[in-house]
Structure formats: structure tokens, C-alpha cells
Design a protein around this motif. Structure first.
Motif, PDB file in Angstrom:
ATOM      1  N   ALA A  92      22.393  17.349 -20.707  1.00 33.66           N
ATOM      2  CA  ALA A  92      22.232  17.614 -19.276  1.00 33.66           C
ATOM      3  C   ALA A  92      23.455  18.413 -18.821  1.00 33.66           C
ATOM      4  O   ALA A  92      24.272  18.836 -19.636  1.00 33.66           O
ATOM      5  CB  ALA A  92      22.098  16.303 -18.517  1.00 33.66           C
ATOM      6  N   PHE A  93      23.570  18.612 -17.493  1.00 37.66           N
ATOM      7  CA  PHE A  93      24.694  19.409 -16.995  1.00 37.66           C
ATOM      8  C   PHE A  93      25.400  18.675 -15.870  1.00 37.66           C
ATOM      9  O   PHE A  93      24.759  18.138 -14.961  1.00 37.66           O
ATOM     10  CB  PHE A  93      24.219  20.780 -16.486  1.00 37.66           C
ATOM     11  N   ASP A  94      26.730  18.667 -15.935  1.00 38.04           N
ATOM     12  CA  ASP A  94      27.554  17.998 -14.933  1.00 38.04           C
ATOM     13  C   ASP A  94      27.957  19.020 -13.870  1.00 38.04           C
ATOM     14  O   ASP A  94      28.704  19.966 -14.144  1.00 38.04           O
ATOM     15  CB  ASP A  94      28.801  17.402 -15.601  1.00 38.04           C
ATOM     16  N   LEU A  95      27.472  18.818 -12.646  1.00 44.10           N
ATOM     17  CA  LEU A  95      27.722  19.770 -11.568  1.00 44.10           C
ATOM     18  C   LEU A  95      29.158  19.718 -11.046  1.00 44.10           C
ATOM     19  O   LEU A  95      29.622  20.677 -10.429  1.00 44.10           O
ATOM     20  CB  LEU A  95      26.758  19.509 -10.408  1.00 44.10           C
ATOM     21  N   ILE A  96      29.863  18.615 -11.260  1.00 46.86           N
ATOM     22  CA  ILE A  96      31.250  18.503 -10.803  1.00 46.86           C
ATOM     23  C   ILE A  96      32.214  19.006 -11.871  1.00 46.86           C
ATOM     24  O   ILE A  96      33.105  19.808 -11.601  1.00 46.86           O
ATOM     25  CB  ILE A  96      31.587  17.049 -10.413  1.00 46.86           C
ATOM     26  N   GLN A  97      32.047  18.547 -13.119  1.00 43.76           N
ATOM     27  CA  GLN A  97      32.923  18.980 -14.213  1.00 43.76           C
ATOM     28  C   GLN A  97      32.558  20.359 -14.748  1.00 43.76           C
ATOM     29  O   GLN A  97      33.322  20.953 -15.513  1.00 43.76           O
ATOM     30  CB  GLN A  97      32.860  17.959 -15.355  1.00 43.76           C
ATOM     31  N   ARG A  98      31.370  20.850 -14.365  1.00 43.41           N
ATOM     32  CA  ARG A  98      30.875  22.162 -14.818  1.00 43.41           C
ATOM     33  C   ARG A  98      30.842  22.254 -16.337  1.00 43.41           C
ATOM     34  O   ARG A  98      31.368  23.182 -16.949  1.00 43.41           O
ATOM     35  CB  ARG A  98      31.751  23.293 -14.238  1.00 43.41           C
ATOM     36  N   GLN A  99      30.198  21.243 -16.952  1.00 43.98           N
ATOM     37  CA  GLN A  99      30.070  21.235 -18.399  1.00 43.98           C
ATOM     38  C   GLN A  99      28.764  20.559 -18.799  1.00 43.98           C
ATOM     39  O   GLN A  99      28.206  19.751 -18.038  1.00 43.98           O
ATOM     40  CB  GLN A  99      31.241  20.476 -19.043  1.00 43.98           C
ATOM     41  N   HIS A 100      28.255  20.913 -19.962  1.00 39.10           N
ATOM     42  CA  HIS A 100      27.108  20.211 -20.511  1.00 39.10           C
ATOM     43  C   HIS A 100      27.577  18.848 -21.028  1.00 39.10           C
ATOM     44  O   HIS A 100      28.699  18.705 -21.516  1.00 39.10           O
ATOM     45  CB  HIS A 100      26.467  21.019 -21.643  1.00 39.10           C
ATOM     46  N   VAL A 101      26.701  17.856 -20.897  1.00 39.34           N
ATOM     47  CA  VAL A 101      27.077  16.496 -21.269  1.00 39.34           C
ATOM     48  C   VAL A 101      25.854  15.767 -21.827  1.00 39.34           C
ATOM     49  O   VAL A 101      24.726  15.966 -21.362  1.00 39.34           O
ATOM     50  CB  VAL A 101      27.657  15.743 -20.046  1.00 39.34           C
ATOM     51  N   TRP A 102      26.088  14.941 -22.854  1.00 39.90           N
ATOM     52  CA  TRP A 102      25.014  14.140 -23.436  1.00 39.90           C
ATOM     53  C   TRP A 102      24.807  12.882 -22.593  1.00 39.90           C
ATOM     54  O   TRP A 102      25.768  12.213 -22.218  1.00 39.90           O
ATOM     55  CB  TRP A 102      25.366  13.739 -24.870  1.00 39.90           C
ATOM     56  N   VAL A 103      23.542  12.579 -22.293  1.00 40.65           N
ATOM     57  CA  VAL A 103      23.205  11.370 -21.534  1.00 40.65           C
ATOM     58  C   VAL A 103      22.072  10.643 -22.252  1.00 40.65           C
ATOM     59  O   VAL A 103      21.242  11.265 -22.921  1.00 40.65           O
ATOM     60  CB  VAL A 103      22.782  11.694 -20.089  1.00 40.65           C
ATOM     61  N   PRO A 104      22.011   9.315 -22.142  1.00 36.92           N
ATOM     62  CA  PRO A 104      20.905   8.584 -22.768  1.00 36.92           C
ATOM     63  C   PRO A 104      19.567   8.980 -22.139  1.00 36.92           C
ATOM     64  O   PRO A 104      19.453   9.103 -20.914  1.00 36.92           O
ATOM     65  CB  PRO A 104      21.234   7.116 -22.468  1.00 36.92           C
ATOM     66  N   VAL A 105      18.583   9.164 -22.979  1.00 37.17           N
ATOM     67  CA  VAL A 105      17.249   9.524 -22.495  1.00 37.17           C
ATOM     68  C   VAL A 105      16.711   8.454 -21.548  1.00 37.17           C
ATOM     69  O   VAL A 105      16.009   8.748 -20.575  1.00 37.17           O
ATOM     70  CB  VAL A 105      16.292   9.733 -23.691  1.00 37.17           C
ATOM     71  N   ASP A 106      17.063   7.202 -21.797  1.00 37.96           N
ATOM     72  CA  ASP A 106      16.558   6.102 -20.962  1.00 37.96           C
ATOM     73  C   ASP A 106      16.999   6.204 -19.507  1.00 37.96           C
ATOM     74  O   ASP A 106      16.364   5.621 -18.631  1.00 37.96           O
ATOM     75  CB  ASP A 106      17.035   4.750 -21.522  1.00 37.96           C
ATOM     76  N   LEU A 107      18.099   6.913 -19.229  1.00 42.46           N
ATOM     77  CA  LEU A 107      18.541   7.085 -17.854  1.00 42.46           C
ATOM     78  C   LEU A 107      17.823   8.248 -17.172  1.00 42.46           C
ATOM     79  O   LEU A 107      17.965   8.428 -15.961  1.00 42.46           O
ATOM     80  CB  LEU A 107      20.051   7.318 -17.783  1.00 42.46           C
ATOM     81  N   VAL A 108      17.061   9.001 -17.934  1.00 42.06           N
ATOM     82  CA  VAL A 108      16.390  10.187 -17.402  1.00 42.06           C
ATOM     83  C   VAL A 108      14.898   9.960 -17.217  1.00 42.06           C
ATOM     84  O   VAL A 108      14.330  10.261 -16.162  1.00 42.06           O
ATOM     85  CB  VAL A 108      16.639  11.408 -18.317  1.00 42.06           C
ATOM     86  N   ILE A 109      14.247   9.399 -18.234  1.00 44.34           N
ATOM     87  CA  ILE A 109      12.805   9.174 -18.139  1.00 44.34           C
ATOM     88  C   ILE A 109      12.528   7.794 -17.539  1.00 44.34           C
ATOM     89  O   ILE A 109      13.404   6.949 -17.460  1.00 44.34           O
ATOM     90  CB  ILE A 109      12.114   9.293 -19.505  1.00 44.34           C
ATOM     91  N   THR A 110      11.292   7.586 -17.113  1.00 39.66           N
ATOM     92  CA  THR A 110      10.879   6.275 -16.599  1.00 39.66           C
ATOM     93  C   THR A 110       9.403   6.045 -16.921  1.00 39.66           C
ATOM     94  O   THR A 110       8.586   6.927 -16.693  1.00 39.66           O
ATOM     95  CB  THR A 110      11.129   6.160 -15.083  1.00 39.66           C
TER      96      THR A 110
END
Length: 380
Positions: A111-129
Motif C-alpha cells: 500500500a502507500f503511506d500518504l504521510i511518510q510518502r513511501q510504499h509500505v507492506w500491510v496485512p491483507v486482513d486489515l484491507v479486505i472484509t
């Protein structure tokens, strides 16, 4: 396009309520959890479109787009290779039922961090439902939004995260705080004679029907306008006969006018959807036996001090990208270091859908089940 979602019906449920204010629902019978999606708006066209967009974003969030790169690893393993470009879930408020451990493997996406301005890995479980790894059990839609553009979707999603964080602070204090707690967040009640003209007719219909409308501004650390609207019905039909029932709605926006419009239309929508029976838990009681909670409730619906609604306070530039940047700057100013956006857009629909994650902000998981530090600090 509706068939591809698939949405099988888009229904006008306005006639269910004698208020006659626009409410629509979209039906997705193949959805993994909620199959009825409510829409709100000042007009029937707006409410109908809102219901369709709600259905689209919910269904898009059931699975990742086919082109999404997914990695299977534990946080500790991924941290070794990606460094700081990995979301640390210790910064997030997970439900008690979460099975997450730093050494336990799960699925990750970029995903992308709008504050740090960098791509970042996030758990899929926090994205899908609903999730599939047990990190966030059950459905969760906080920070999920669609829009005409990715920027609009991201702005709507971020405003929702701020709204739910703000509401979580107030609801927690309503439930557990006492009169001698000094850091309880305050609500400034609004003089209904000063609300935007578009809402005056709605206010008049509600009061003529014997119901009570109340609107308050919820002060929060980001200084993004957040309003709560409540409708008090003294004789709502239930299994046990006519009973007092409250219906709430909230709205957050850089423009106070848009925020209060969303709050009031959502409160009306909540009432109609309850009548429709689309939420099968509404028969639960709303009884309150705490003196402080009753006092806070009375202060909301029967306020003594009223403040004029100030539309001139709008911080909206009229440009979606600049507004998104402004809200991110306010988040950073309030001490939040990440604002992560993940793309959930389905290629066959081409309707932008995103999920926003702001680590450290309170949400549904912290209400009743696991209070967050942001909530507990009000008692210290």
C-alpha cells in the motif's frame, strides 16, 4: 455495471417512514456478510447513488484485485527484508480475538503511506472484509470508501476514519467516565435555527412528527469538522410495544456544511433501515442505568447552551487533492505518523475503491471490546 457487482435490486424504502425523507437500499445477495446497503442524501437521486456506491465498495473489499502482489510471511521475517516499510501491528488496535503474533505468518500486500510518502507492506486482513487470516476477525468497514476518482475515495475514507475515532472517544466517555474526570471531550450543541437552509425542511418534518432532532459538533484533535445528529422517537414500534428509541448519524469534512448534512441524513437513514429490518440487532435495548451517561444524553437532546452553526469556518479549498493533503497535514500535526491507502478497485467495474488505515486511531474494535490508549487517556 450493477449486474457485475452483482446488485440485484435498488429499492426506495422512503415510504416505510412517515417522515418521507429520501432513503434507498441496494441488495447484494451473494455478498460474504452484509447484503443490504443503505444510501443517504438530500434528494432521491443522491440517496439512490449513495446506496449503489456503498454496495460497490463493500463487495470490492471482499477480495483483492487480481493484479495485487501478495507475500506470505511473518512480521519479523518481512521486517528483515523491508525494514521500516512494514506496518507494525503493535501500533494498531486489534480485536481481542485477533490471532496476530509478530512471528506468525500471514498475507501482506503493498500500500502507500500518504504521510511518510513511501510504499509500505500491510496485512491483507486489515484491507479486505471479512479477513481470512484471523488478524481482524469478522467484517470491518472503517476507512472503506468509493468515489469518482481515487483522490475522492481516499478523502472520503480518511474522513470516515477521523469520524469514527472521534465518535469512539465520546462513546467511551459516555459509558465509563464520571463527572469528576477532567479530560472528557466536549460537544458543542448547535442552534437548529442556524443550520443550513437545505436542512430546515428536514428539521421541520422531524419536529412536526413529534420527534426531537439534536445536532452537536464533536471537538477532536485533528480540527476536522465532525458533527453528531440524533433523532429521539418517544414511541418507536418494537416487539414490546411503543418505546423510546434514539437514532444517530455522524459526518466529518473540512467543510462544516457537508459534515452536518451527512450527519442528519445518516440519522434519518438509520431510522428507516431499522424499520426495514435490514439490521437484525436493533431489537436490543437502549436502557441506561448510569447517572453520568443519562446526564450526557440529556445534555445532548435537551441542551441549555446553544452555539450558532458557522458555515464560514470551512477549510475546504474546493480541490480534492489539496483537501486530502490538508487533512493529512492535520493528522501529522495531531501526532499520527502514518496514513496508509490500499487500492481495492475491481478492473471489471473501474469504480475507485480504497481502504485507509491510520495506526493509533480508535475504531469499532475499541468500542466495548478493547478500549484503546486514546480512549483510556481521558480517564487519567
Amino acid at each position: 455495471m450493477l449486474r457485475r457487482v452483482p446488485i440485484t435490486r435498488v429499492v426506495d424504502v422512503t415510504p416505510l417512514d412517515y417522515l418521507g425523507l429520501p432513503s434507498w437500499v441496494a441488495v447484494t445477495p451473494l455478498a460474504k456478510d452484509l447484503t443490504t446497503h443503505a444510501g443517504k442524501g438530500l434528494t432521491h437521486r443522491a440517496a439512490r447513488l449513495s446506496a449503489v456506491m456503498e454496495a460497490i465498495e463493500r463487495c470490492c473489499a471482499e477480495d483483492l484485485p487480481a493484479s495485487t502482489e501478495v507475500r506470505r510471511a511473518s512480521f519479523e521475517e518481512l521486517r528483515e527484508s523491508a525494514g521500516d516499510a512494514v506496518l507494525n501491528l503493535e501500533d494498531c488496535d486489534l480485536p481481542f480475538r485477533s490471532v496476530y503474533r509478530p512471528d506468525r505468518a500471514c498475507s501482506w500486500m503493498m500500500a502507500f503511506d500518504l504521510i511518510q510518502r513511501q510504499h509500505v507492506w500491510v496485512p491483507v486482513d486489515l484491507v479486505i472484509t471479512p479477513g481470512s487470516d484471523g488478524i481482524y476477525p469478522g467484517p470491518h468497514t472503517n476507512g472503506l470508501a468509493s468515489g469518482n476518482t481515487y483522490t475522492e475515495a481516499a478523502l472520503h475514507a480518511l474522513c470516515e476514519v477521523i469520524e469514527r475515532d472521534t465518535v469512539a472517544q465520546y462513546e467511551f466517555c459516555d459509558e465509563v467516565a464520571e463527572s469528576d474526570d477532567h479530560d472528557v471531550p466536549q460537544c458543542q450543541m448547535i442552534d437548529l435555527d442556524t443550520i443550513p437552509g437545505e436542512l430546515q425542511e428536514w428539521r421541520d418534518r422531524i419536529t412536526r412528527a413529534g420527534l426531537r432532532l439534536a445536532i452537536g459538533e464533536l471537538i477532536n484533535s485533528t480540527a476536522v469538522s465532525t458533527f453528531a445528529a440524533g433523532i429521539l422517537d418517544p414511541a418507536f414500534p418494537s416487539l414490546h410495544g411503543a418505546a423510546e428509541r434514539r437514532f444517530a448519524g455522524w459526518g466529518t469534512d473540512l467543510d462544516p456544511r457537508r459534515a452536518v448534512l451527512r450527519a442528519v441524513t445518516e440519522a434519518v437513514q438509520s431510522r428507516v433501515v431499522t424499520m426495514q429490518g435490514a439490521r437484525d440487532t436493533f431489537e436490543g435495548g437502549q436502557s441506561i442505568d448510569r447517572t453520568w451517561t443519562l446526564q450526557r444524553l440529556a445534555d445532548f437532546y435537551y441542551p441549555r447552551d446553544l452555539h450558532p452553526f458557522d458555515a464560514a469556518r470551512s477549510s475546504s479549498s474546493g480541490d480534492l487533492l489539496r483537501d486530502l493533503e490538508e487533512v493529512c497535514e492535520r493528522l501529522a500535526g495531531a501526532g499520527f505518523t502514518r496514513c496508509i491507502v490500499a487500492d481495492l478497485t475491481r478492473s471489471d467495474l473501474q469504480v475507485p475503491v480504497v481502504r485507509i488505515i491510520v495506526p493509533g486511531m480508535s475504531g469499532p474494535a475499541t468500542c466495548g471490546e478493547r478500549p484503546s490508549w486514546r480512549q483510556l487517556r481521558h480517564l487519567l
